[in-house]
Design a protein around this motif. Structure first.
Motif, PDB file in Angstrom:
ATOM      1  N   VAL A  80       0.412  -5.768  10.894  1.00  0.00           N
ATOM      2  CA  VAL A  80      -0.573  -4.344  11.535  1.00  0.00           C
ATOM      3  C   VAL A  80      -0.410  -4.999  12.808  1.00  0.00           C
ATOM      4  CG1 VAL A  80      -2.327  -3.518  10.811  1.00  0.00           C
ATOM      5  CG2 VAL A  80      -1.701  -5.038   9.589  1.00  0.00           C
ATOM      6  N   ARG A 137      -1.259   8.082   6.172  1.00  0.00           N
ATOM      7  CA  ARG A 137      -0.582   9.003   7.715  1.00  0.00           C
ATOM      8  C   ARG A 137      -1.647  10.278   6.802  1.00  0.00           C
ATOM      9  NH1 ARG A 137      -0.209   7.408  12.111  1.00  0.00           N
ATOM     10  NH2 ARG A 137       1.591   6.424  13.176  1.00  0.00           N
ATOM     11  N   MET A 182       3.108   3.888   4.166  1.00  0.00           N
ATOM     12  CA  MET A 182       2.919   4.679   6.390  1.00  0.00           C
ATOM     13  C   MET A 182       1.814   6.046   6.279  1.00  0.00           C
ATOM     14  SD  MET A 182       1.805   3.489   9.170  1.00  0.00           S
ATOM     15  CE  MET A 182       0.624   4.258  10.329  1.00  0.00           C
ATOM     16  N   GLU A 238       0.667   1.246  13.849  1.00  0.00           N
ATOM     17  CA  GLU A 238       1.877   1.124  12.632  1.00  0.00           C
ATOM     18  C   GLU A 238       1.018  -0.331  11.302  1.00  0.00           C
ATOM     19  OE1 GLU A 238       5.955   1.098  13.600  1.00  0.00           O
ATOM     20  OE2 GLU A 238       6.308   1.359  12.167  1.00  0.00           O
ATOM     21  N   ILE A 239       1.725   0.036  10.552  1.00  0.00           N
ATOM     22  CA  ILE A 239       1.617  -0.940   9.420  1.00  0.00           C
ATOM     23  C   ILE A 239       2.869  -1.080   8.956  1.00  0.00           C
ATOM     24  CG2 ILE A 239       0.561  -1.818   7.021  1.00  0.00           C
ATOM     25  CD1 ILE A 239      -2.605  -0.553   7.390  1.00  0.00           C
ATOM     26  N   GLY A 240       3.261  -2.084   8.794  1.00  0.00           N
ATOM     27  CA  GLY A 240       5.645  -2.366   7.683  1.00  0.00           C
ATOM     28  C   GLY A 240       5.847  -3.307   7.993  1.00  0.00           C
ATOM     29  N   GLU A 263       6.954  -0.207   2.161  1.00  0.00           N
ATOM     30  CA  GLU A 263       6.395  -0.755   3.586  1.00  0.00           C
ATOM     31  C   GLU A 263       7.060  -0.460   4.361  1.00  0.00           C
ATOM     32  OE1 GLU A 263       3.928  -4.255   2.799  1.00  0.00           O
ATOM     33  OE2 GLU A 263       6.147  -4.708   3.086  1.00  0.00           O
TER      34      GLU A 263
END
Lengths: 324, 324
Positions: free
Chosen positions: A57, B97, B93, A9-11, B82
């Motif tokens: 990340v 994906r 994200m 996951e990226i956030g 984000e």
């Protein structure tokens, strides 16, 4: 060709800060977008201040459950971990490839953490770093007097590892800074540590150094290692007890030319005093003076110099020796 | 459990802007770090201004060679792509994906793009968005008069899809804005488009809308599609020629309650005029009015509402219909 990263996951998120209320300010007018109408703006009311931005990340197959928190220096943002002025991948990518979750933050008042109005909340106007200050004082790209607005007349150190021809790209990373937000910033970093169940590794640069060293004192059970690239300050042994972090390994790394610049002649002793106090307390401390190892020409921007990956490699080897 | 992303590279860069020189400013004093010495600061000299920050995630196996450029709205940064205020993954994200490289930027003067001093470079002080303005005017979380500093006394729209209980996390994403940097901002966006050989897809929100629609006019050979979430402005058909982008498909998406808020009653007509001009020019335009499709309760923060993934799905379906 490098293997792809397997990313879970990226956030991002914000930690710290709170709501405050602005009052007594005059109305203003604003056009929000070209071709749009004039809006009457009442600046009074609730705003949010003191928050800190953190971008993460998370890997699908990390080598360690401990995330690497990356804290930048003064007048900078997390961008200095993402890339280099000459366009190479930054340390964020290096440590992702090495298998660490990365959490890159912007200190309070900088970048995506936003800032608060002055003089209503902050006392005074921000400072904007000039190229001359960066070149001659803080980052040590050349000796005092060697900056010139004309690129042909600049005189970097002959063996400088910083890609001086790309200084404009480095300047583009600079953001304004205030003097007087240290308590807000430390509080936000401490909140981040408290949010990270399972522990963390802290990697800091320059002004971030004191915040990282202090965060370990505030949460020695959660901070598993502290890596300080040229910290510009450190806790004072006369008021902070190094025994609190006796079990937390510390790594310090220093570049070249430090004794030629007044800023560093005046700033480094605080870190030396804290190093000595840590060792007296039985803490495992490694103090890497790169020139003493034959690695010369490094500026203050160790993560931007042309041997940045080699220096990251020293950090990784040290983490491996700590079993992290 | 979602499959991991195969990521080739994560990094960032700045585009646009240039060096300018500050002169005639008085000296100041600054303490760079707690425990550090006082530094005498000369604010005069070269600084960098007008740059724009772009953070990218490039996939190892993209579905499309065209990267998705994500341009936020006024008083915001790329953070709003984000994450969501209630902590769900954001549209960055979602589209990663879905197989797109993502390029998330901060507009000039915002976030990691930094800002320039005023009144030396910018004319005036920035605007700070209050919670009331966000709630009642721009983002339409409740009707005019429904904001209250006491959470128990706030009155959101009964069917609101925005997670109003988390408004403080949304406020933490706000950054100050200036009035008068439109030319600098457009120039930086145009520079970004020129940097992206092979073409791009532009996705914008709110104030970003006019910049995206204009960027397509400036580079119709490079922009392969424009998606505008509630643009707060648009090119003026009396001065801009929609025929230039006749081959560039355009998607517009609108939420609920627009006619109940003066800001939007005054702002939306510009987009309607541009839509009509695009259609007259033969451009493929889809104009999605969510309530007309039975999707009610969406605020201006479409990418933060609790059905944000469903709305992203509408965008993805539209891209698929365009063969992108």
């Amino acid at each position: 060709m490098a293997q792809p990263l397997f990313v879970d996951e990226i956030g991002s998120f914000h930690v710290g800060g709170g709501v405050l209320t602005l009052e007594g300010l005059p109305l203003r007018e604003r056009i929000s977008t070209p071709g749009g109408p004039v809006h009457h703006v009442d600046p009074n009311g609730e705003i949010f201040a003191g928050q800190m931005y953190v971008q993460f990340v998370r890997l699908a197959q990390p080598r360690s459950p401990l995330p690497l928190l990356m804290w930048h220096g003064g007048g900078m943002t997390g961008v200095n971990w993402e890339t280099t002025p000459d366009g190479r991948p930054g340390w964020q990518m290096y440590f992702l490839r090495a298998g660490f979750h990365t959490y890159v933050s912007d200190a309070v008042e900088r970048g995506r953490s936003s800032f608060a109005p002055f003089p209503q909340v902050y006392d005074d106007a921000p400072f904007f770093r000039t190229a001359r200050e960066a070149w001659e004082e803080t980052f040590r790209f050349g000796p005092p007097g060697s900056w010139n607005a004309d690129p042909a007349l600049r005189r970097p150190y002959p063996d400088l590892r910083f890609p001086a021809a790309h200084i404009e790209k480095f300047m583009a990373q600079f953001v304004p800074r205030w003097d007087g937000n240290d308590a807000r910033t430390q509080s936000a970093y401490d909140s981040l540590i408290q949010k990270m169940d399972g522990g963390t590794i802290i990697l800091t640069h320059s002004q971030g150094g004191n915040f990282g060293l202090t965060a370990a004192l505030h949460a020695p059970d959660r901070v598993k290692a502290v890596i300080s690239l040229e910290p510009s300050g450190a806790p004072d042994p006369s008021t902070s007890d190094a025994r609190l972090v006796a079990d937390v390994p510390h790594l310090f790394i220093w570049g070249d030319y430090l004794d030629r610049h007044e800023f560093w002649r005046r700033s480094r002793p605080a870190a030396e005093r804290w190093r000595d106090a840590l060792r007296l307390a039985g803490c495992e401390v490694e103090w890497i003076d790169l020139p003493a190892r034959g690695i010369t020409g490094n500026s203050h921007a160790l993560m931007a110099d042309d041997n940045s990956d080699a220096i990251a490699g020293l950090v990784l080897e040290w983490l491996e020796r700590q079993g992290l």
